[in-house]
Write a protein that holds these residues in place. Sequence first.
Motif: not given
Length: 296
Positions: A35-39, A177-178, A41-43
């Motif tokens: 979850q931390t990596e997703i956040i 992310l894809l 990468l999104a930021v």
Amino acid sequence: MNSIMDVNELFDAIRGIDLNGVIREIGRDTHILTQTEIIALAVTAAVGLLICLLGLKIIRVWAALTGLIFGLAVGVTAGGLLGLNGTGVLITGGVLGLILAVLGAALYRVGVFLTVFVLAGSISTYLIVPQDWIGAAVCLAIGLVAAILAVRFVVALTIIVTSVYGAAIAGTAIYHLLPVTGDVILIVLCVVICIIGILVQLLLESRKQKKKSLQKAAEIREEKSTANEVERARAMMADLGEMPDGETTDDGSSSEKFQEEEFDEEDNEEDEFEEDDMTIIEYDTEDLSEENKKGK
């Protein structure tokens, strides 16, 4: 001597951070994003898209952030070279960062210089991956040349550098992310985002220039209109000054000469009336004489 050793250790620590290794680890098929990596990468993708699409539009914001980060890094390095302790190093970096942030936000071309210098240097560092001071000097020279050219060609260089940098960051983050893999997909994604960013920034800049042109045209028309009104007023004052006595003005008022002519006409009418009365009196006198003769 100890200061130089501390700085070398700092550079060794920075070089020890393997960002490519972290990215490769995230990009593995077997790696499951936390979850931390997703956040993160999104930021990163959001920031990259903002830089790519609004690089020139909000250049003062990027200049302030760039000046703060760059000044902090330079201040910390300078503080280490001067042999300051941890608190002194942080104070030096913070003060220099704030100064560069304020200058970048307040002075437009200074902000462009700082932003292009840091972004171009970062792009060249990512592509060249310097292993020694020579490679670092080359990356520094590339960033410096790009920044100097950007001061002269603000729009073109700023749009290109911010679009490339933002597309590289956003494209890489979106790619991880894809659920896809392949270097070709990553390159195509970055290129597409870069092209979109350049087109969007050019469109925004054209609208800005068009708005400025319309405002300038309106100001010119207003100045010309004011000048025409002034000239018209001067012409009217000159005509009033040159108007001879007796002419009628534009507002329908009569001049003194016209009033004198009316007075002369009235006098003539009175004279004619008096002459007619004298004639009538003479005629009446003659008639009375003839009647008296007949009576006698």
